[in-house]
Design a protein around this motif. Structure first.
Motif, short mmCIF file in Angstrom:
data_model
loop_
_atom_site.label_atom_id
_atom_site.label_comp_id
_atom_site.label_asym_id
_atom_site.label_seq_id
_atom_site.Cartn_x
_atom_site.Cartn_y
_atom_site.Cartn_z
N LYS A 1 0.77 -1.20 0.04
CA LYS A 1 0.04 0.10 0.05
C LYS A 1 0.91 1.36 -0.15
N ARG A 2 1.87 1.29 0.77
CA ARG A 2 2.75 2.22 0.73
C ARG A 2 3.54 2.53 -0.41
N ALA A 3 3.97 1.61 -1.33
CA ALA A 3 4.53 1.72 -2.35
C ALA A 3 3.69 2.24 -3.49
N LEU A 4 2.36 1.70 -3.55
CA LEU A 4 1.23 2.32 -4.31
C LEU A 4 1.19 3.74 -4.07
N THR A 5 1.04 4.01 -2.69
CA THR A 5 0.75 5.51 -2.27
C THR A 5 1.94 6.57 -2.97
N ASN A 6 3.29 5.84 -2.86
CA ASN A 6 4.22 6.68 -3.33
C ASN A 6 4.32 6.77 -4.79
N ILE A 7 3.90 5.79 -5.54
CA ILE A 7 3.92 5.90 -7.11
C ILE A 7 2.65 7.05 -7.73
N HIS A 8 1.54 6.56 -6.71
CA HIS A 8 0.59 7.55 -7.05
C HIS A 8 0.89 9.14 -6.73
N TYR A 9 1.57 9.39 -5.72
CA TYR A 9 1.97 10.52 -5.31
C TYR A 9 3.13 11.12 -6.58
N LYS A 10 4.10 10.39 -6.77
CA LYS A 10 5.10 10.76 -7.37
C LYS A 10 4.40 11.12 -9.21
N THR A 11 3.34 10.11 -9.50
CA THR A 11 2.71 10.44 -11.06
C THR A 11 1.89 11.67 -10.51
N ASN A 12 1.26 11.95 -9.77
CA ASN A 12 0.39 13.00 -9.58
C ASN A 12 1.28 14.39 -9.56
N ALA B 1 8.04 19.79 -20.01
CA ALA B 1 6.83 18.82 -19.72
C ALA B 1 6.99 17.64 -20.29
N LEU B 2 7.56 17.35 -21.47
CA LEU B 2 7.97 16.05 -22.11
C LEU B 2 8.83 15.21 -21.23
N SER B 3 9.97 15.81 -20.53
CA SER B 3 10.54 14.98 -19.61
C SER B 3 10.06 14.43 -18.59
N LEU B 4 8.82 15.07 -18.28
CA LEU B 4 8.18 14.53 -17.21
C LEU B 4 6.96 13.53 -17.42
N ALA B 5 6.47 13.79 -18.80
CA ALA B 5 5.51 13.02 -19.47
C ALA B 5 5.66 12.88 -20.87
N PRO B 6 6.49 12.11 -21.37
CA PRO B 6 7.04 11.88 -22.66
C PRO B 6 5.78 11.35 -23.70
N ARG B 7 4.68 10.79 -23.26
CA ARG B 7 3.67 10.44 -24.17
C ARG B 7 2.45 11.59 -24.37
N ASP B 8 2.76 12.68 -23.61
CA ASP B 8 1.67 13.65 -23.63
C ASP B 8 1.65 14.22 -25.08
N PRO B 9 0.77 14.23 -25.94
CA PRO B 9 0.87 14.69 -27.20
C PRO B 9 0.53 16.35 -27.34
#
Length: 213
Positions: free
Chosen positions: A28-39, A82-90
């Motif tokens: 749960k902590r790992a998923l929380t960290n992933i979600h936090y970093k993604t957000n 922005a692309l360095s953070l989200a390379p697939r953002d069109p």
């Protein structure tokens, strides 16, 4: 079952229970960290995109070339962040292409639009955004090499009109492409449609004047 064996079994069960509980908590902590970093990355990317859009608008609106170029370069820098953070953002790829176009790096701008309009990026573009990107790509194809790329530009423009409605700019450019290809009737039809939806289209009016009655 002997008392000693019962104690061992109980201890084993307790140990396994604690192990699985810890594993669940860590997951749960790992998923929380992933979600936090993604957000966090998404928010940061959004801020860079907002800055890129702002500077792009400034670059297009200012009459002074030096200032326009400075804003375009800042827009390009923000789009690349922005692309360095989200390379697939069109959207980031499209903004990067627009900024590259303003600093006269046409071939690089065209490559950026190819990425934006290819899977998986293109799936995230709304119909209107996709149509605008297709129109811009067609314009760049013609600027980079009209003789070799006019057929490909026509494909982009036909698709842009199909998904984005009758856009005067797309129809006017489509008419030019047909005219270059010697397709007189198709060119006239595109120019006439362009004037119906955008009566102020100089490209369409001049095209019809050239083609005559």
């Amino acid at each position: 079952m002997s008392p000693d064996l019962t104690v061992h079994v109980a201890l084993l069960i307790l140990t396994l229970s604690i192990f699985f509980l810890l594993l669940k908590l860590l997951s749960k902590r790992a998923l929380t960290n992933i979600h936090y970093k993604t957000n966090r990355a998404t928010l940061q990317s959004g801020r860079h995109l907002a800055q890129a859009s702002h500077h792009l608008a400034q670059a297009r609106s200012t009459p002074h070339r030096a200032q326009s170029q400075a804003h375009a370069k800042t827009s390009l820098s923000e789009a690349e962040k922005a692309l360095s953070l989200a390379p697939r953002d069109p959207s980031a790829h499209v903004l990067r292409a627009m900024a590259l176009d303003l600093v006269d790096r046409k071939a690089a701008a065209l490559r950026s639009l190819h990425v934006a309009l290819s899977p998986p990026c293109v799936k995230s573009l709304a119909a209107r955004e996709r149509a605008d990107a297709l129109i811009k790509r067609a314009e760049l194809k013609i600027e980079v090499n009209r003789r070799r790329r006019v057929d490909s530009a026509v494909q982009d423009l036909v698709e842009a009109v199909r998904i984005g409605g009758d856009e005067p700019r797309a129809l006017g450019l489509l008419g030019q492409c047909y005219e270059w290809k010697g397709m007189r009737d198709e060119a006239k039809e595109a120019y006439e449609k362009s004037l119906r939806v955008g009566p102020g289209s100089i490209v369409a009016r001049q095209g019809l004047d050239r083609l005559g009655p």
